[in-house]
Design a protein around this motif. Structure first.
Motif, PDB file in Angstrom:
ATOM      1  N   UNK A 429       0.868  -1.180   0.000  1.00 55.40           N
ATOM      2  CA  UNK A 429       0.000   0.000   0.000  1.00 55.40           C
ATOM      3  C   UNK A 429       0.903   1.227   0.000  1.00 55.40           C
ATOM      4  N   UNK A 430       0.455   2.304  -0.649  1.00 54.29           N
ATOM      5  CA  UNK A 430       1.308   3.469  -0.867  1.00 54.29           C
ATOM      6  C   UNK A 430       0.552   4.732  -0.469  1.00 54.29           C
ATOM      7  N   UNK A 431       1.258   5.611   0.232  1.00 51.11           N
ATOM      8  CA  UNK A 431       0.729   6.922   0.593  1.00 51.11           C
ATOM      9  C   UNK A 431       1.686   7.980   0.064  1.00 51.11           C
ATOM     10  N   UNK A 432       1.134   9.098  -0.376  1.00 57.69           N
ATOM     11  CA  UNK A 432       1.955  10.181  -0.928  1.00 57.69           C
ATOM     12  C   UNK A 432       1.967  11.334   0.074  1.00 57.69           C
ATOM     13  N   UNK A 433       3.184  11.764   0.477  1.00 49.18           N
ATOM     14  CA  UNK A 433       3.354  12.737   1.553  1.00 49.18           C
ATOM     15  C   UNK A 433       4.206  13.896   1.049  1.00 49.18           C
ATOM     16  N   UNK A 434       3.788  15.125   1.418  1.00 48.32           N
ATOM     17  CA  UNK A 434       4.591  16.306   1.122  1.00 48.32           C
ATOM     18  C   UNK A 434       5.411  16.657   2.352  1.00 48.32           C
ATOM     19  N   UNK A 435       6.731  16.692   2.197  1.00 52.97           N
ATOM     20  CA  UNK A 435       7.636  16.922   3.319  1.00 52.97           C
ATOM     21  C   UNK A 435       7.914  18.410   3.495  1.00 52.97           C
ATOM     22  N   UNK A 436       8.765  18.752   4.486  1.00 46.27           N
ATOM     23  CA  UNK A 436       9.080  20.156   4.767  1.00 46.27           C
ATOM     24  C   UNK A 436       9.840  20.814   3.627  1.00 46.27           C
ATOM     25  N   UNK A 437      10.569  20.029   2.842  1.00 45.31           N
ATOM     26  CA  UNK A 437      11.317  20.606   1.724  1.00 45.31           C
ATOM     27  C   UNK A 437      10.439  20.884   0.511  1.00 45.31           C
ATOM     28  N   UNK A 438       9.134  20.617   0.620  1.00 48.25           N
ATOM     29  CA  UNK A 438       8.205  20.878  -0.472  1.00 48.25           C
ATOM     30  C   UNK A 438       8.094  19.745  -1.465  1.00 48.25           C
ATOM     31  N   UNK A 519      14.482   9.705   8.738  1.00 47.23           N
ATOM     32  CA  UNK A 519      14.120  10.124   7.377  1.00 47.23           C
ATOM     33  C   UNK A 519      12.651   9.824   7.086  1.00 47.23           C
ATOM     34  N   UNK A 520      11.832  10.053   8.088  1.00 50.07           N
ATOM     35  CA  UNK A 520      10.398   9.801   7.993  1.00 50.07           C
ATOM     36  C   UNK A 520       9.700  11.085   7.552  1.00 50.07           C
ATOM     37  N   UNK A 521       9.090  11.117   6.360  1.00 54.08           N
ATOM     38  CA  UNK A 521       8.428  12.346   5.901  1.00 54.08           C
ATOM     39  C   UNK A 521       7.275  12.795   6.792  1.00 54.08           C
ATOM     40  N   UNK A 522       6.737  11.889   7.603  1.00 54.34           N
ATOM     41  CA  UNK A 522       5.656  12.264   8.509  1.00 54.34           C
ATOM     42  C   UNK A 522       6.155  13.066   9.709  1.00 54.34           C
TER      43      UNK A 522
END
Length: 844
Positions: A429-438, A519-522
């Motif tokens: 399963x895949x989730x798409x996340x926007x991190x602090x670096x944009x 290195x967790x984008x969440x």
């Protein structure tokens, strides 16, 4: 295994010839999750289960906050916010005894097959769900009113919509009121892709060519290609499966080893079949091979699609495992495919089946118009072909004989994202996340065959595994994965129940270094602790480095300083200095007085392991400050700090009538380092021991008779005191011979041995002796051990053993009872004294 070696070599040669990056991928075979989370540490997990089993069919309606679960003999409606809050509703849909008896008559398994396994659970319209179950090898389907959530009285025949066998691969979608399914129906051996309900029923062609050759389906995906299409294209349903290979290159394999390949097939949503040729059959069915890692040895396990709202950005993430021929190890691979590459393969060259060689090869002949297998678009409509029934016979005949495409679908960048050994990935399963670096990062949640989840982030053409999470106490396959963006949760379906996990648990990272290295984008560091980005509206002061994983923590103030611990050990003994690494990717680095410890080049006294640093045969020069650092990705963090003191070896005085009393500490051993207090304490305790020894000697000499007696008040203790009075040089009476058989020394000695004693009412030969109080305590400096000698005391790991031997003179005294009572009183005063006052937690 040796018989298959040539096959493996051939497979690897094919990899090299066809350009697969086996060398680069092999470097990732040992991809290690950074952190391991055991089941007992899942503090934020919520679990749901009941009397049912096989919770394998999940339907999430995120906006309504409902998670529907299809299990064996039941359908559940759960609160997606908290599946364990007890507010669930249940529909019992069990098999009747008559139906089960009929199933048993067919020779089916009563433990697995003769039940109703719910295989399909889809939203039909605004008010109803559509559900299908195997129903003990007699499939049934029904409509469920979501407002009432009760089992209806009307059922439909499910033979065309649901498999008989719960073990068969199956996938189903409801698209615009029509049901698209793929599986093995009825008792036939041939699989099929079908469409039922509102539109005309369609099937795959049952020709000798076998459009589907022993296919095992894993997933189906709707792609709305009609949206924004300047060609007026049609929507398409893509099917993913594994089947027997029939290509020309597959003939190089051993005939006893049937190669299997992963496929992607597609059909057009508005296909209605042919008019005379291919009646009630697909006219748009086409299939192509999915290539990932090792050709003809890949078994497709699961596929997940993702897009940004535009079908042109659709990507497919696929999980593969190597086929059973590779018995020496388990290997899984994750590959990513773009929709553009899939469309290119279906627009390429066809393959043709050669009757003479019985294999597929490239077709180089003329292709009729309009293009066979293509959906009806504006160009076809302009030529007068408005539906598939308007297509000419030449096109339909061509489609019937050429369903396989020559071009294969290769992964993005031509290589797998991840290749992992010793694991079988069953779900993705895949989730798409926007991190602090944009930037936008894809988060992968990979379910395994032994009940674990690998949480990973895609970094360009590679994958970094953040966590290995144990989601099942008893190993069992992960059957289904669903992600909720609204609840920020992952729902996991297994045989025993459903588990709800948060997509992130940033509280696990207790320092800035830990938060950045994950290195967790969440997650991000806000200066005080690691927080979820979704829960932090103010992000200007937060720190995160997903791409590199080592930037942002500029000083040690963000790293908690561990408490420095003191350790004391005697020279020649061993000591372990623990240093637990929370990260599996970190390397322990030890500094002794500022100098790094090396385990090679003659440093034979140091052993560095996963638990810490082991010092064997310690010497006086080993004293000093020991610091353990975790070194990872260019960062260093202090984990543990110790001050180690190595003391000289000390002797215990020998109790002998012929030898002078020895002091426990010699003046020269003090080394003039301010240890006068310790020497004084040791001297006083040594004197007490000497006085006690003299008293015991005197009592022994004044005995009148032979035999054994007990001293002190009976109590439960780990020390037993026994005194045997007899002739010093030999045995006396038959009573003593009987005592020898009981394990009592015949040479007249005082013995303190480990054991437990029972209460005695009076001294007698038959009753066991009573224990005395413990002997005087040893000084704290000796808690790490003294060399083992026959006349010395030794302490190891908190357990003590004392052996005092004394030659007995053949003398008697009328004061036997008085001295016995006096000695008992002396020992009674010390019965609560501990043998060891303070234990060293790390000494070996």
């Amino acid at each position: 295994m040796r018989r298959n070696v040539p096959i493996y070599l051939v497979a690897l040669s094919v990899v090299a010839v066809m350009g697969y990056p086996s060398k680069g991928a092999a470097m990732d075979l040992d991809a290690t999750p950074r952190m391991t989370v055991v089941y007992n540490d899942l503090t934020s997990a919520r679990h749901f289960s009941s009397n049912a089993q096989n919770y394998t069919t999940l339907l999430l309606e995120d906006e309504k906050g409902i998670l529907y679960v299809g299990a064996r003999g039941a359908i559940f409606s759960l609160n997606s916010t908290n599946i364990a809050d007890g507010s669930h509703h249940i529909i019992d849909w069990k098999v009747s005894p008559e139906r089960r008896a009929e199933c048993l008559k067919k020779g089916k398994n009563n433990k697995t097959e003769c039940y109703n396994h719910v295989r399909l659970l889809q939203r039909l319209n605004a008010t109803h769900l559509y559900a299908c179950g195997t129903f003990a090898f007699h499939p049934l389907c029904t409509y469920i009113d979501t407002n009432k959530f009760t089992l209806p009285t009307h059922f439909e025949e499910g033979k065309e919509k649901c498999p008989y066998d719960p073990a068969h691969g199956y996938t189903g979608l409801i698209v615009d009121g029509s049901l698209y399914t793929a599986t093995r129906y009825e008792f036939r051996s041939l699989p099929d892709i079908r469409r039922n309900r509102q539109q005309r029923i369609l099937k795959t062609e049952e020709s000798p060519l076998h459009w589907l050759n022993d296919a095992d389906f894993v997933a189906s995906v709707l792609v709305r290609e009609s949206m924004g299409s300047y060609l007026g294209d049609d929507d398409k349903i893509y099917y993913f499966f594994t089947e027997r290979a029939g290509e020309e290159s597959a003939s190089i394999f051993d005939k006893t080893q049937v190669p299997r390949v992963a496929r992607v097939a597609r059909v057009c949503k508005n296909d209605i079949g042919g008019k005379k040729i291919l009646q009630r059959k697909w006219t748009s069915f086409m299939k192509a091979r999915l290539a990932c890692y090792i050709p003809y040895y890949e078994i497709l396990k699961d596929v997940y699609s993702l897009n940004n709202g535009d079908w042109r950005s659709t990507v497919f993430y696929a999980a593969f495992s190597l086929s059973a021929q590779w018995r020496s190890m388990e290997v899984s691979a994750i590959c990513r495919y773009n929709i553009s590459e899939v469309r290119t393969a279906f627009q390429g060259t066809y393959m043709e089946y050669q009757d003479s060689s019985r294999k597929w090869s490239q077709y180089n002949g003329e292709v009729p118009a309009p293009r066979p297998g293509a959906c009806i678009n504006n160009r076809a409509r302009k030529a007068g072909y408005n539906t598939s029934q308007d297509l000419p016979n030449s096109v339909l005949d061509f489609i019937k004989l050429h369903p396989l495409m020559y071009e294969e679908v290769k992964p993005v960048d031509g290589a797998p994202l991840l290749v992992k050994k010793n694991v079988i990935y069953t779900q993705v399963a895949v989730d798409r996340v926007r991190a602090l670096d944009g930037k936008v990062y894809d988060m992968l949640f990979l379910g395994t065959g032994n009940g674990r989840i690998h949480k990973a982030v895609v970094l360009g053409s590679k994958v970094h595994i953040i966590e290995d999470i144990q989601v099942s106490r008893v190993p069992q396959p992960v059957e289904t994965l669903i992600i909720s963006k609204k609840q920020r949760s992952l729902y996991i379906g297994t045989r025993s129940g459903v588990l709800q996990l948060p997509l992130s648990n940033c509280r696990r990272y207790i320092s800035c270094f830990d938060c950045i290295l994950a290195r967790d984008p969440y997650c991000g560091w806000d200066g005080e602790k690691c927080r979820e980005l979704a829960e932090t509206p103010e992000r200007s002061r937060m720190i995160q480095d997903v791409l590199r994983g080592n930037m942002g923590c500029l000083n040690n103030s963000s790293q908690a300083t561990p408490v420095q611990k003191n350790r004391t050990v005697l020279r020649g003994d061993d000591v372990l200095l623990p240093c637990e690494q929370t990260s599996n990717l970190a390397r322990a680095m030890w500094l002794v007085n500022g100098t790094e410890v090396l385990t090679e080049d003659g440093q034979g006294h140091f052993r560095m392991g996963v638990d810490g640093l082991l010092l064997t045969g310690t010497q006086l020069e080993f004293s000093g400050e020991y610091q353990c650092y975790a070194e990872e990705n260019g960062l260093q963090a202090l984990v543990a700090s110790y001050v180690l003191s190595v003391l000289p070896e000390q002797l215990v005085p020998q109790l002998s009538p012929t030898m002078p009393q020895q002091s426990w500490y010699s003046p020269s051993s003090a080394n003039g380092d301010g240890k006068f207090i310790y020497i004084a304490v040791i001297t006083v305790l040594g004197g007490l021991c000497f006085v006690l020894s003299v008293v015991l000697l005197y009592v022994s000499c004044l005995q009148k008779r032979k035999g054994k007696y007990s001293l002190g008040v009976p109590q439960a203790s780990s020390v037993e005191l026994q005194t045997v009075s007899s002739n010093c040089m030999g045995k006396g009476s038959p009573e003593e011979e009987e005592e020898d058989d009981l394990g009592i020394f015949p040479d007249g000695c005082l013995q303190i041995i480990p054991g437990e004693a029972t209460t005695l009412s009076s001294p007698s030969k038959e009753a066991p002796p009573a224990p005395p109080p413990p002997p005087p305590p040893l000084p704290a400096e000796f808690t790490n051990g003294i060399p083992t000698l026959p006349n010395m005391l030794r302490k190891m790991n908190g357990n003590s053993y004392m052996l005092l031997r004394q030659n007995e003179e053949p003398c008697t005294s009328p004061l036997y009872n008085s001295f016995t009572e006096e000695l008992s009183k002396i020992l009674e005063k010390r019965k609560h004294t501990q043998l060891v006052e303070k234990l060293d937690e790390s000494s070996v």
